[in-house]
Design a protein around this motif. Structure first.
Motif, PDB file in Angstrom:
ATOM      1  N   LEU A  94       0.820  -1.197   0.000  1.00  0.00           N
ATOM      2  CA  LEU A  94       0.000   0.000   0.000  1.00  0.00           C
ATOM      3  C   LEU A  94       0.859   1.253   0.000  1.00  0.00           C
ATOM      4  O   LEU A  94       0.401   2.329  -0.374  1.00  0.00           O
ATOM      5  CB  LEU A  94      -0.928   0.000   1.220  1.00  0.00           C
ATOM      6  N   GLY A  95       2.104   1.142   0.457  1.00  0.00           N
ATOM      7  CA  GLY A  95       3.001   2.288   0.434  1.00  0.00           C
ATOM      8  C   GLY A  95       4.100   2.156  -0.589  1.00  0.00           C
ATOM      9  O   GLY A  95       4.987   2.985  -0.656  1.00  0.00           O
ATOM     10  N   GLY A  96       4.093   1.092  -1.375  1.00  0.00           N
ATOM     11  CA  GLY A  96       5.131   0.902  -2.382  1.00  0.00           C
ATOM     12  C   GLY A  96       5.024   1.932  -3.480  1.00  0.00           C
ATOM     13  O   GLY A  96       3.925   2.287  -3.900  1.00  0.00           O
ATOM     14  N   SER A  97       6.155   2.407  -3.972  1.00  0.00           N
ATOM     15  CA  SER A  97       6.088   3.480  -4.955  1.00  0.00           C
ATOM     16  C   SER A  97       7.208   3.381  -5.974  1.00  0.00           C
ATOM     17  O   SER A  97       8.229   2.734  -5.736  1.00  0.00           O
ATOM     18  CB  SER A  97       6.167   4.848  -4.260  1.00  0.00           C
ATOM     19  N   HIS A  98       6.979   4.012  -7.100  1.00  0.00           N
ATOM     20  CA  HIS A  98       8.041   4.291  -8.064  1.00  0.00           C
ATOM     21  C   HIS A  98       8.611   5.653  -7.676  1.00  0.00           C
ATOM     22  O   HIS A  98       8.008   6.697  -7.935  1.00  0.00           O
ATOM     23  CB  HIS A  98       7.482   4.323  -9.484  1.00  0.00           C
ATOM     24  N   HIS A  99       9.774   5.642  -7.055  1.00  0.00           N
ATOM     25  CA  HIS A  99      10.331   6.838  -6.418  1.00  0.00           C
ATOM     26  C   HIS A  99      11.424   7.495  -7.261  1.00  0.00           C
ATOM     27  O   HIS A  99      12.034   8.472  -6.849  1.00  0.00           O
ATOM     28  CB  HIS A  99      10.886   6.431  -5.043  1.00  0.00           C
ATOM     29  N   GLN A 100      11.695   6.969  -8.443  1.00  0.00           N
ATOM     30  CA  GLN A 100      12.737   7.538  -9.297  1.00  0.00           C
ATOM     31  C   GLN A 100      12.340   8.928  -9.787  1.00  0.00           C
ATOM     32  O   GLN A 100      11.182   9.169 -10.116  1.00  0.00           O
ATOM     33  CB  GLN A 100      12.993   6.609 -10.493  1.00  0.00           C
ATOM     34  N   LYS A 101      13.326   9.822  -9.810  1.00  0.00           N
ATOM     35  CA  LYS A 101      13.110  11.189 -10.307  1.00  0.00           C
ATOM     36  C   LYS A 101      14.168  11.428 -11.386  1.00  0.00           C
ATOM     37  O   LYS A 101      15.301  11.813 -11.078  1.00  0.00           O
ATOM     38  CB  LYS A 101      13.240  12.207  -9.172  1.00  0.00           C
ATOM     39  N   VAL A 102      13.798  11.179 -12.608  1.00  0.00           N
ATOM     40  CA  VAL A 102      14.743  11.206 -13.726  1.00  0.00           C
ATOM     41  C   VAL A 102      14.166  12.060 -14.841  1.00  0.00           C
ATOM     42  O   VAL A 102      12.989  11.936 -15.189  1.00  0.00           O
ATOM     43  CB  VAL A 102      15.021   9.777 -14.249  1.00  0.00           C
ATOM     44  N   LEU A 103      14.990  12.933 -15.393  1.00  0.00           N
ATOM     45  CA  LEU A 103      14.656  13.667 -16.610  1.00  0.00           C
ATOM     46  C   LEU A 103      15.757  13.400 -17.624  1.00  0.00           C
ATOM     47  O   LEU A 103      16.949  13.524 -17.299  1.00  0.00           O
ATOM     48  CB  LEU A 103      14.560  15.173 -16.335  1.00  0.00           C
ATOM     49  N   VAL A 104      15.368  13.005 -18.817  1.00  0.00           N
ATOM     50  CA  VAL A 104      16.331  12.776 -19.901  1.00  0.00           C
ATOM     51  C   VAL A 104      15.924  13.650 -21.080  1.00  0.00           C
ATOM     52  O   VAL A 104      14.754  13.643 -21.500  1.00  0.00           O
ATOM     53  CB  VAL A 104      16.374  11.297 -20.325  1.00  0.00           C
ATOM     54  N   VAL A 105      16.873  14.397 -21.598  1.00  0.00           N
ATOM     55  CA  VAL A 105      16.622  15.318 -22.705  1.00  0.00           C
ATOM     56  C   VAL A 105      17.639  15.055 -23.802  1.00  0.00           C
ATOM     57  O   VAL A 105      18.851  15.031 -23.541  1.00  0.00           O
ATOM     58  CB  VAL A 105      16.723  16.785 -22.244  1.00  0.00           C
ATOM     59  N   LYS A 106      17.150  14.852 -25.021  1.00  0.00           N
ATOM     60  CA  LYS A 106      18.042  14.816 -26.189  1.00  0.00           C
ATOM     61  C   LYS A 106      17.782  16.086 -26.979  1.00  0.00           C
ATOM     62  O   LYS A 106      16.660  16.334 -27.430  1.00  0.00           O
ATOM     63  CB  LYS A 106      17.789  13.595 -27.057  1.00  0.00           C
ATOM     64  N   ARG A 107      18.824  16.882 -27.123  1.00  0.00           N
ATOM     65  CA  ARG A 107      18.728  18.131 -27.883  1.00  0.00           C
ATOM     66  C   ARG A 107      19.848  18.133 -28.913  1.00  0.00           C
ATOM     67  O   ARG A 107      21.024  18.286 -28.590  1.00  0.00           O
ATOM     68  CB  ARG A 107      18.827  19.341 -26.954  1.00  0.00           C
ATOM     69  N   GLY A 108      19.476  17.900 -30.154  1.00  0.00           N
ATOM     70  CA  GLY A 108      20.480  17.753 -31.198  1.00  0.00           C
ATOM     71  C   GLY A 108      21.306  16.499 -30.964  1.00  0.00           C
ATOM     72  O   GLY A 108      20.775  15.410 -30.797  1.00  0.00           O
ATOM     73  N   GLU A 109      22.623  16.647 -30.912  1.00  0.00           N
ATOM     74  CA  GLU A 109      23.515  15.502 -30.709  1.00  0.00           C
ATOM     75  C   GLU A 109      23.841  15.273 -29.250  1.00  0.00           C
ATOM     76  O   GLU A 109      24.622  14.370 -28.925  1.00  0.00           O
ATOM     77  CB  GLU A 109      24.816  15.724 -31.499  1.00  0.00           C
ATOM     78  N   VAL A 110      23.265  16.066 -28.364  1.00  0.00           N
ATOM     79  CA  VAL A 110      23.625  15.996 -26.939  1.00  0.00           C
ATOM     80  C   VAL A 110      22.531  15.269 -26.165  1.00  0.00           C
ATOM     81  O   VAL A 110      21.343  15.600 -26.277  1.00  0.00           O
ATOM     82  CB  VAL A 110      23.830  17.413 -26.348  1.00  0.00           C
ATOM     83  N   LEU A 111      22.933  14.271 -25.373  1.00  0.00           N
ATOM     84  CA  LEU A 111      22.024  13.562 -24.477  1.00  0.00           C
ATOM     85  C   LEU A 111      22.347  13.983 -23.048  1.00  0.00           C
ATOM     86  O   LEU A 111      23.491  13.889 -22.607  1.00  0.00           O
ATOM     87  CB  LEU A 111      22.182  12.049 -24.633  1.00  0.00           C
ATOM     88  N   VAL A 112      21.340  14.449 -22.331  1.00  0.00           N
ATOM     89  CA  VAL A 112      21.513  14.947 -20.972  1.00  0.00           C
ATOM     90  C   VAL A 112      20.593  14.161 -20.038  1.00  0.00           C
ATOM     91  O   VAL A 112      19.418  13.947 -20.353  1.00  0.00           O
ATOM     92  CB  VAL A 112      21.160  16.454 -20.867  1.00  0.00           C
ATOM     93  N   GLY A 113      21.120  13.731 -18.889  1.00  0.00           N
ATOM     94  CA  GLY A 113      20.316  13.020 -17.905  1.00  0.00           C
ATOM     95  C   GLY A 113      20.399  13.680 -16.542  1.00  0.00           C
ATOM     96  O   GLY A 113      21.464  14.168 -16.138  1.00  0.00           O
ATOM     97  N   TYR A 114      19.275  13.740 -15.858  1.00  0.00           N
ATOM     98  CA  TYR A 114      19.206  14.292 -14.505  1.00  0.00           C
ATOM     99  C   TYR A 114      18.708  13.214 -13.549  1.00  0.00           C
ATOM    100  O   TYR A 114      17.782  12.453 -13.887  1.00  0.00           O
ATOM    101  CB  TYR A 114      18.212  15.456 -14.430  1.00  0.00           C
ATOM    102  N   CYS A 115      19.269  13.163 -12.340  1.00  0.00           N
ATOM    103  CA  CYS A 115      18.679  12.346 -11.286  1.00  0.00           C
ATOM    104  C   CYS A 115      19.051  12.931  -9.932  1.00  0.00           C
ATOM    105  O   CYS A 115      20.032  13.674  -9.808  1.00  0.00           O
ATOM    106  CB  CYS A 115      19.104  10.882 -11.382  1.00  0.00           C
ATOM    107  N   GLY A 116      18.278  12.598  -8.924  1.00  0.00           N
ATOM    108  CA  GLY A 116      18.520  13.100  -7.579  1.00  0.00           C
ATOM    109  C   GLY A 116      17.226  13.145  -6.804  1.00  0.00           C
ATOM    110  O   GLY A 116      16.230  12.507  -7.169  1.00  0.00           O
ATOM    111  N   GLY A 117      17.207  13.923  -5.740  1.00  0.00           N
ATOM    112  CA  GLY A 117      16.053  13.942  -4.856  1.00  0.00           C
ATOM    113  C   GLY A 117      14.995  14.955  -5.204  1.00  0.00           C
ATOM    114  O   GLY A 117      13.941  14.997  -4.558  1.00  0.00           O
ATOM    115  N   ILE A 118      15.236  15.811  -6.197  1.00  0.00           N
ATOM    116  CA  ILE A 118      14.343  16.947  -6.449  1.00  0.00           C
ATOM    117  C   ILE A 118      13.166  16.546  -7.315  1.00  0.00           C
ATOM    118  O   ILE A 118      13.320  16.192  -8.483  1.00  0.00           O
ATOM    119  CB  ILE A 118      15.129  18.118  -7.078  1.00  0.00           C
TER     120      ILE A 118
END
Length: 739
Positions: free
Chosen positions: A388-412
């Motif tokens: 009942l309290g189990g969760s998907h707690h991942q906080k990830v943003l992935v952005v591909k802009r042109g040839e650059v792949l950027v990934g974010y993770c952390g507590g925010i």
């Protein structure tokens, strides 16, 4: 590799083996198959039927039975779970009073009878012989010590133990046995008779000797750090989905404004039909301004209009009506209305299943039948309550802009309480940390999203993602200052906790990489450890710190104050964590441990801006930094979905005097909390005194955290705390579960 323990589809008691029950400190075998029933049976006793060649079934006796009774009224648990009538009469024995050969009767022990002590006392004689099938505190103790032997040998460049590091789950499975045999070969060379995989008195003695406290290892150079050594330590853990990659540019981001401004810039730079924006979220609100920029909704809506693929998976709080869940529903609807938008509310975890729902309904019906059944039923449905309290707690943003792949993770989280006060007097805006990764390891954050996406059956209606065919970016030899303000290039290992309902290797598999890597890091720290954590509950971590403190200069931990920490019984569990360490250390070593909170008064704490510590971060020796979503609790390490980045330099040479990534990250945090210039906190050992009361500057916003719980001077206050203690002990496995 780790020991695995997964039970699904039927109740725990029905799946357990006889050896499991013998080793389970919460269960007692009261009648053995084929042996004479020599004691009365009680209502609530559990009969396990395991016919030769057939599946197991479990029955709960509904009334006491005198010696000699041959039949008993019982509840057929599986029949009830399948929707069939559950009241049955079962035959236990013949006239000879010998329990039928396919039956075993077990009894849940009362609280006073349970062996739930912490790590057993220090002598080998006090430790029980353990082997395959054993469970409990002694197994945890052995697993930790085997991991310590493995880590120390690896640090010396020697072969480690087979199948290590182990999951310290208290279950003596195949991997624990393999590690035991590997250790016995080292401890008893030439004595093959000792290589039996059983930890008895001789193996305990050897294990205690090998893991006895040792003096600190020599540190190369005066004050010199050696981050490159972490490659040797972490590489053995980088297997399967966990990959250690070099050549990354990493920016450490402290608090919401810095993080949201960076995210807004990356998302705003997307353009065209090859770019994408992918989000994994826990809380998600998308209409507040991101730092100084437009709202997240404005940014991704504009990007979709430029042909950018926008996809999101937000945690579905399975019908619990909260502002976050309502917002997630709105965000998903808005994204799916965009051209090419793809969004899902995700509640698919191993414990959120149809079988769990059925068992909970059955339990509710059973509870009213007999008071003695309650403890048995709770044992059966404990994983279902926890879900009942189990969760998907991942906080990830992935952005591909042109040839650059950027990934974010952390507590925010994407939540306005990171940039302004939403609920007064709760320490908002939260203090939190995140990281931005450009380079090969950004692909591992992309893979985190893709695996979750493929895992959910609802994703099939959207077709393939653009990111599914994206390759691993090339290593970055000389990252620019914008992408790597703390320097680089850096090695990064992305570790996860993930519990798929439907595994589909190699992309969708069970993952437990975070805890193993953190325990290895604690076991290999040589100078100091700094930690910021929201909860501080996991007792395995406490035991690892007990072993580490004597060789370190200090362990400094920052947590939010008890009044604003949002976990039930958090103050009792923290007391257990810190108290366990205190009780095990000598006075001199005890002084090395400092636990702090962000406030200025012990008696009447007030919690203003950035005093709720939501950060989940570690720094080891100014060499290794860990930034991610996993709190220091069992839930994060085994139950929920989490992701952590382990970050260090792998290209340092002797004599290199530059400050490391981990050092500059720690300095930025200490400047933030102590309000001192950076020059005051360069040395991670010497400047730790600024946290302590005797040398703390007036500008500091920290104070010692007192883990002791005053019960007041009245008997009523003491009684209230006793009730809380009892509740905390009873509910730990539900509030902080472990798969």
């Amino acid at each position: 590799m780790t020991d695995t323990h997964s039970i699904t589809g039927t109740d725990t008691l029905a799946r357990a083996t006889l050896q499991d029950h013998l080793a389970d400190p919460f269960m007692q075998v009261v009648a053995w198959p084929g042996r004479r029933i020599d004691r009365p049976l009680l209502g609530g006793d559990v009969v396990i039927r395991q016919p030769l060649g057939g599946g197991r079934r479990s029955f709960i006796l509904t009334a006491p039975l005198e010696i000699g009774a041959r039949e008993a009224g019982a509840i057929d648990v599986e029949a009830l779970a399948a929707g069939r009538p559950g009241t049955v009469a079962i035959s236990l024995c013949g006239p000879d009073r010998l329990l039928h050969a396919d039956l075993t009767v077990i009894r849940p022990l009362g609280e006073a009878e349970q062996d739930i002590s912490a790590v057993p006392p220090g002598t080998p004689a006090a430790r029980p012989t353990i082997r395959t099938g054993s469970r409990g505190p002694a197994v945890i103790d052995a697993q930790q010590r085997l991991n310590q032997v493995h880590a120390e040998r690896a640090a010396r460049g020697e072969r480690g133990l087979d199948d290590c590091p182990l999951a310290t789950d208290g279950i003596f499975g195949a991997h624990t046995r393999a590690a035991t045999v590997s250790f016995q070969r080292i401890a008893f060379p030439g004595l093959a008779s000792e290589w039996d995989g059983i930890i008895g008195p001789r193996t305990w003695s050897a294990l205690l000797t090998y893991t006895a406290r040792r003096p600190p290892r020599p540190i190369p150079g005066v004050g010199q750090v050696d981050p490159s050594r972490w490659g040797t330590i972490l590489r053995p853990l980088a297997t399967g989905r966990t990959v250690l990659r070099s050549g990354n540019a990493v920016a450490a981001l402290i608090d919401g404004n810095a993080t949201f401004n960076a995210m807004a810039a990356d998302m705003g730079a997307t353009n065209g039909e090859r770019d994408f924006i992918y989000l994994l979220g826990w809380d998600n609100f998308d209409t507040f301004p991101l730092g100084a920029a437009s709202s997240f909704r404005d940014i991704y809506t504009a990007a979709a209009g430029r042909g950018v693929e926008v996809a999101a998976m937000l945690w579905d709080q399975f019908g619990i009506v909260t502002a976050a869940d309502r917002s997630a529903t709105q965000v998903v609807s808005h994204i799916n209305a965009l051209t090419g938008g793809k969004a899902i509310k995700d509640d698919l975890t191993t414990n959120h299943t149809t079988a769990s729902t059925v068992r909970l309904a059955v339990a509710a019906a059973l509870v009213g039948m007999h008071p003695r059944l309650i403890s048995v039923i709770l044992r059966i449905i404990e994983p279902d309550i926890a879900r009942l309290g189990g969760s998907h707690h991942q906080k990830v943003l992935v952005v591909k802009r042109g040839e650059v792949l950027v990934g974010y993770c952390g507590g925010i989280d994407m939540n306005p309480n990171r940039v302004r006060v939403v609920d007064p007097d709760t320490g908002q805006p939260h203090h939190d940390t995140h990281c931005r990764i450009v380079g090969p390891s950004a692909h591992d954050l992309l893979s985190t999203f893709v695996s979750r996406w493929r895992h959910h059956p609802g994703s099939s209606r959207f077709g393939a993602l653009r990111g599914e065919t994206a390759g691993v970016p090339a290593a970055i030899a000389s990252p620019g200052v914008n992408d790597a303000p703390f320097g680089g290039p850096l090695s990064v290992m992305i570790a996860r906790t993930f519990n798929p309902v439907h595994a589909a290797p190699p992309l969708i598999v069970a993952e437990r990489g975070i805890k193993a890597a953190l325990l290895a890091a604690i076991g290999n720290a040589r100078r100091f450890i700094y930690c910021e954590d929201q909860y501080l509950l996991d007792l395995d971590t406490a035991r690892a710190l007990i072993a580490a403190v004597p060789r370190l200069s200090h362990v400094t931990i920052l947590i939010p104050g008890n009044p604003i920490t949002d976990v039930p019984f958090g103050k009792e569990y923290r007391r257990d964590f810190v108290g366990l360490i205190d009780a095990a250390l000598s006075g001199a070593d005890r002084a090395k441990l400092g636990v702090f909170q962000l406030t200025t008064s012990q008696s009447a704490p007030t919690f203003g801006d950035h005093t709720y510590v939501h950060s989940k971060s570690w720094v080891f020796d100014d060499e290794l930094a860990v930034i991610g979503t996993a709190n220091c609790n069992r839930r994060s390490y085994s139950f929920d979905s989490e992701v952590d980045a382990f970050i260090f330099e792998d290209n340092r040479v002797e004599g290199d005097a530059r400050q490391t990534f981990a050092q500059r990250y720690r300095m930025a945090l200490w400047q933030h909390h102590l309000a001192v210039p950076g020059s005051s906190v360069v040395d991670g050992v010497a400047s730790a005194r600024l946290w302590r009361a005797a040398a703390r500057p007036p500008s500091a916003r920290v104070i010692e955290f007192d883990h002791r719980l005053p019960t007041g001077v009245t008997s009523l206050a003491g009684l209230r705390q006793a009730v809380m203690d009892r509740g905390a002990a009873r509910l730990r496995d539900i509030i902080d579960p472990m798969v």
